[in-house]
Design a protein around this motif. Structure first.
Motif, mmCIF file in Angstrom:
data_model
loop_
_atom_site.group_PDB
_atom_site.id
_atom_site.type_symbol
_atom_site.label_atom_id
_atom_site.label_comp_id
_atom_site.label_asym_id
_atom_site.label_seq_id
_atom_site.Cartn_x
_atom_site.Cartn_y
_atom_site.Cartn_z
ATOM 1 N N LEU A 40 41.081 22.331 37.573
ATOM 2 C CA LEU A 40 40.942 23.305 38.664
ATOM 3 C C LEU A 40 41.032 24.715 38.102
ATOM 4 C CD1 LEU A 40 43.439 21.685 41.209
ATOM 5 C CD2 LEU A 40 40.935 21.480 41.214
ATOM 6 N N GLU A 41 40.236 25.625 38.685
ATOM 7 C CA GLU A 41 40.256 27.003 38.210
ATOM 8 C C GLU A 41 40.671 27.951 39.317
ATOM 9 O OE1 GLU A 41 36.408 27.806 36.519
ATOM 10 O OE2 GLU A 41 36.979 26.841 34.623
ATOM 11 N N ALA A 42 41.830 28.572 39.108
ATOM 12 C CA ALA A 42 42.312 29.557 40.078
ATOM 13 C C ALA A 42 41.889 30.946 39.637
ATOM 14 C CB ALA A 42 43.827 29.488 40.171
ATOM 15 N N HIS A 43 41.255 31.665 40.554
ATOM 16 C CA HIS A 43 40.901 33.059 40.290
ATOM 17 C C HIS A 43 41.995 33.943 40.888
ATOM 18 C CE1 HIS A 43 36.415 32.499 39.300
ATOM 19 N NE2 HIS A 43 37.023 31.333 39.230
ATOM 20 N N ILE A 44 42.413 34.930 40.128
ATOM 21 C CA ILE A 44 43.518 35.786 40.564
ATOM 22 C C ILE A 44 42.964 37.052 41.216
ATOM 23 C CG2 ILE A 44 45.603 37.005 39.837
ATOM 24 C CD1 ILE A 44 45.607 33.907 39.336
ATOM 25 N N LEU A 45 43.393 37.286 42.455
ATOM 26 C CA LEU A 45 42.999 38.505 43.154
ATOM 27 C C LEU A 45 44.254 39.343 43.402
ATOM 28 C CD1 LEU A 45 40.711 36.962 45.961
ATOM 29 C CD2 LEU A 45 40.016 37.759 43.709
ATOM 30 N N LYS A 46 44.231 40.589 42.977
ATOM 31 C CA LYS A 46 45.359 41.472 43.261
ATOM 32 C C LYS A 46 45.308 41.847 44.736
ATOM 33 C CE LYS A 46 47.850 45.419 41.486
ATOM 34 N NZ LYS A 46 47.856 46.659 40.696
ATOM 35 N N ALA A 47 46.454 41.839 45.389
ATOM 36 C CA ALA A 47 46.473 42.018 46.845
ATOM 37 C C ALA A 47 47.663 42.881 47.257
ATOM 38 C CB ALA A 47 46.522 40.658 47.529
ATOM 39 N N GLU A 48 47.559 44.173 46.994
ATOM 40 C CA GLU A 48 48.677 45.076 47.303
ATOM 41 C C GLU A 48 48.781 45.336 48.801
ATOM 42 O OE1 GLU A 48 48.663 48.120 43.581
ATOM 43 O OE2 GLU A 48 46.877 48.082 44.857
ATOM 44 N N GLY A 49 49.980 45.685 49.217
ATOM 45 C CA GLY A 49 50.220 45.998 50.626
ATOM 46 C C GLY A 49 51.604 45.510 51.008
ATOM 47 N N HIS A 50 51.715 44.216 51.299
ATOM 48 C CA HIS A 50 53.024 43.617 51.606
ATOM 49 C C HIS A 50 54.022 43.967 50.491
ATOM 50 C CE1 HIS A 50 55.900 40.683 53.105
ATOM 51 N NE2 HIS A 50 55.942 40.117 51.919
ATOM 52 N N THR A 51 53.606 43.738 49.234
ATOM 53 C CA THR A 51 54.330 44.250 48.063
ATOM 54 C C THR A 51 53.284 44.846 47.124
ATOM 55 O OG1 THR A 51 54.164 42.213 46.758
ATOM 56 C CG2 THR A 51 56.097 42.420 48.200
ATOM 57 N N THR A 52 53.750 45.535 46.098
ATOM 58 C CA THR A 52 52.783 46.148 45.178
ATOM 59 C C THR A 52 52.296 45.169 44.110
ATOM 60 O OG1 THR A 52 54.660 47.001 43.938
ATOM 61 C CG2 THR A 52 53.593 48.515 45.472
ATOM 62 N N GLY A 53 53.006 44.047 43.939
ATOM 63 C CA GLY A 53 52.590 43.114 42.886
ATOM 64 C C GLY A 53 51.988 41.825 43.404
ATOM 65 N N HIS A 54 51.702 41.758 44.676
ATOM 66 C CA HIS A 54 51.245 40.511 45.305
ATOM 67 C C HIS A 54 49.890 40.074 44.749
ATOM 68 C CE1 HIS A 54 50.643 37.453 48.316
ATOM 69 N NE2 HIS A 54 51.716 37.804 48.981
ATOM 70 N N ILE A 55 49.727 38.760 44.543
ATOM 71 C CA ILE A 55 48.409 38.223 44.161
ATOM 72 C C ILE A 55 48.035 37.057 45.078
ATOM 73 C CG2 ILE A 55 48.374 38.920 41.720
ATOM 74 C CD1 ILE A 55 49.409 36.095 41.010
ATOM 75 N N LEU A 56 46.733 36.797 45.139
ATOM 76 C CA LEU A 56 46.216 35.638 45.864
ATOM 77 C C LEU A 56 45.708 34.639 44.835
ATOM 78 C CD1 LEU A 56 44.021 37.479 48.538
ATOM 79 C CD2 LEU A 56 46.469 36.983 48.635
ATOM 80 N N TRP A 57 45.914 33.380 45.109
ATOM 81 C CA TRP A 57 45.403 32.306 44.238
ATOM 82 C C TRP A 57 44.193 31.716 44.935
ATOM 83 C CZ3 TRP A 57 47.498 31.052 39.462
ATOM 84 C CH2 TRP A 57 48.707 31.704 39.136
ATOM 85 N N TYR A 58 43.008 31.961 44.350
ATOM 86 C CA TYR A 58 41.741 31.583 44.983
ATOM 87 C C TYR A 58 40.995 30.559 44.127
ATOM 88 C CZ TYR A 58 36.956 32.236 46.792
ATOM 89 O OH TYR A 58 35.698 32.040 47.317
ATOM 90 N N PHE A 59 40.613 29.475 44.768
ATOM 91 C CA PHE A 59 39.874 28.401 44.082
ATOM 92 C C PHE A 59 38.465 28.360 44.662
ATOM 93 C CE2 PHE A 59 43.411 26.354 41.835
ATOM 94 C CZ PHE A 59 44.506 26.919 42.489
ATOM 95 N N PRO A 60 37.518 29.110 44.067
ATOM 96 C CA PRO A 60 36.187 29.239 44.664
ATOM 97 C C PRO A 60 35.436 27.910 44.757
ATOM 98 C CG PRO A 60 36.358 30.553 42.627
ATOM 99 C CD PRO A 60 37.692 29.921 42.859
ATOM 100 N N LYS A 61 35.591 27.036 43.759
ATOM 101 C CA LYS A 61 34.844 25.775 43.797
ATOM 102 C C LYS A 61 35.306 24.913 44.953
ATOM 103 C CE LYS A 61 33.574 25.080 39.034
ATOM 104 N NZ LYS A 61 34.531 24.907 37.941
ATOM 105 N N GLU A 62 36.615 24.865 45.154
ATOM 106 C CA GLU A 62 37.174 24.033 46.221
ATOM 107 C C GLU A 62 37.183 24.777 47.556
ATOM 108 O OE1 GLU A 62 38.527 24.499 43.216
ATOM 109 O OE2 GLU A 62 37.998 22.527 42.409
ATOM 110 N N LYS A 63 36.897 26.074 47.510
ATOM 111 C CA LYS A 63 36.925 26.938 48.695
ATOM 112 C C LYS A 63 38.299 26.923 49.375
ATOM 113 C CE LYS A 63 31.977 27.118 49.820
ATOM 114 N NZ LYS A 63 31.671 27.546 48.489
ATOM 115 N N VAL A 64 39.291 27.244 48.571
ATOM 116 C CA VAL A 64 40.675 27.236 49.033
ATOM 117 C C VAL A 64 41.355 28.524 48.573
ATOM 118 C CG1 VAL A 64 42.903 26.137 48.574
ATOM 119 C CG2 VAL A 64 40.933 24.722 49.150
ATOM 120 N N LEU A 65 42.149 29.118 49.466
ATOM 121 C CA LEU A 65 42.807 30.396 49.168
ATOM 122 C C LEU A 65 44.269 30.337 49.615
ATOM 123 C CD1 LEU A 65 42.470 33.531 48.461
ATOM 124 C CD2 LEU A 65 42.025 33.836 50.913
#
Ligand code: FE
Ligand code: ZN
Length: 236
Positions: A105-130
């Motif tokens: 499985l390949e997780a793509h890392i998306l930086k997602a600031e707001g709630h905290t400054t270091g927050h990231i999202l774990w996105y799996f484009p092939k499986e279409k899961v976030l």
């Protein structure tokens, strides 16, 4: 990809931990660590020995059991480079644009600031899961603890740009908290009604409301309607 949703801190903070398993290799990973017992219980019952713990952000209700789980499974803790000084037990860091492998499985890392400054999202484009942590909940978003409204706006824009078929898995069960607000800002009655119906059915059976498609969320979550920073500030 097999995904188990585990309710933690039930009745107080209603956090979700997830255990994902790559069925091709049998490698599994825990996503966020709010409470040790329910996670270990699930792993015991399903004969799982997770290789990784993937954190979305540093808040205690997502990392409290990091060290317990590391001790029990000798797993590797992966978190954002931006949070490396404040994620307990962190072994490896990832950042925007990285791809992290869990078996095949390949997780793509998306930086997602707001709630905290270091927050990231774990996105799996092939499986279409976030996995959205405290950035996006059902019908609401996580509050601004560290970041600015403009950072949150940029983050939500990034989420909205992902395909409608993507299923998202939030860090908390907050659907009911968001429901009244969403009803007041509804622009598409029938989709919102379908959302509520699905949520009610799942909650009545003691099941998590997630996953919901991003497409449905984009229609029903008022925070995803904002097309400008000013519009977001009006409702946030
Ligand atoms: Fe948080
Ligand atoms: Zn949280």
């Amino acid at each position: 990809m097999k995904i188990a949703t585990i309710l933690c801190r039930a009745g107080t903070m209603d956090n979700y931990a997830y255990i994902i398993t790559d069925e091709a290799t049998g490698v599994s990973a825990i996503i966020d660590a709010p409470e040790t017992f329910p996670i270990v219980q699930y792993c015991d019952e399903h004969n799982l020995r997770p290789t990784y713990l993937l954190n979305t952000h540093h808040h205690f209700d997502h990392t409290d059991s990091n060290l317990d789980l590391k001790r029990i499974y000798n797993l590797k803790i992966i978190g954002a480079v931006y949070d490396k000084h404040r994620i307990p037990g962190i072994d490896e860091t990832v950042q925007e644009g990285d791809i992290f492998k869990i078996g095949s499985l390949e997780a793509h890392i998306l930086k997602a600031e707001g709630h905290t400054t270091g927050h990231i999202l774990w996105y799996f484009p092939k499986e279409k899961v976030l996995f959205t942590g405290d950035v996006l909940f059902n019908l609401c978003v996580g509050g601004l603890f560290e970041g600015t409204a403009s950072q949150m706006f940029e983050t939500l824009k990034k989420v909205k740009a992902l395909p409608d078929e993507v299923l998202f898995y939030p860090g908390h069960e907050y659907t009911l908290q968001g429901a009244d607000f969403a009803a007041g800002h509804c622009t598409d009655e029938s989709t919102l009604r379908a959302y509520f119906k699905l949520a009610e059915e799942r909650l009545r059976q003691n099941l998590p409301v997630c996953p919901i498609t991003l497409g449905m969320e984009k229609v029903c979550n008022p925070y995803l309607h904002a097309e400008t920073l000013e519009e977001l500030q009006k409702i946030a």
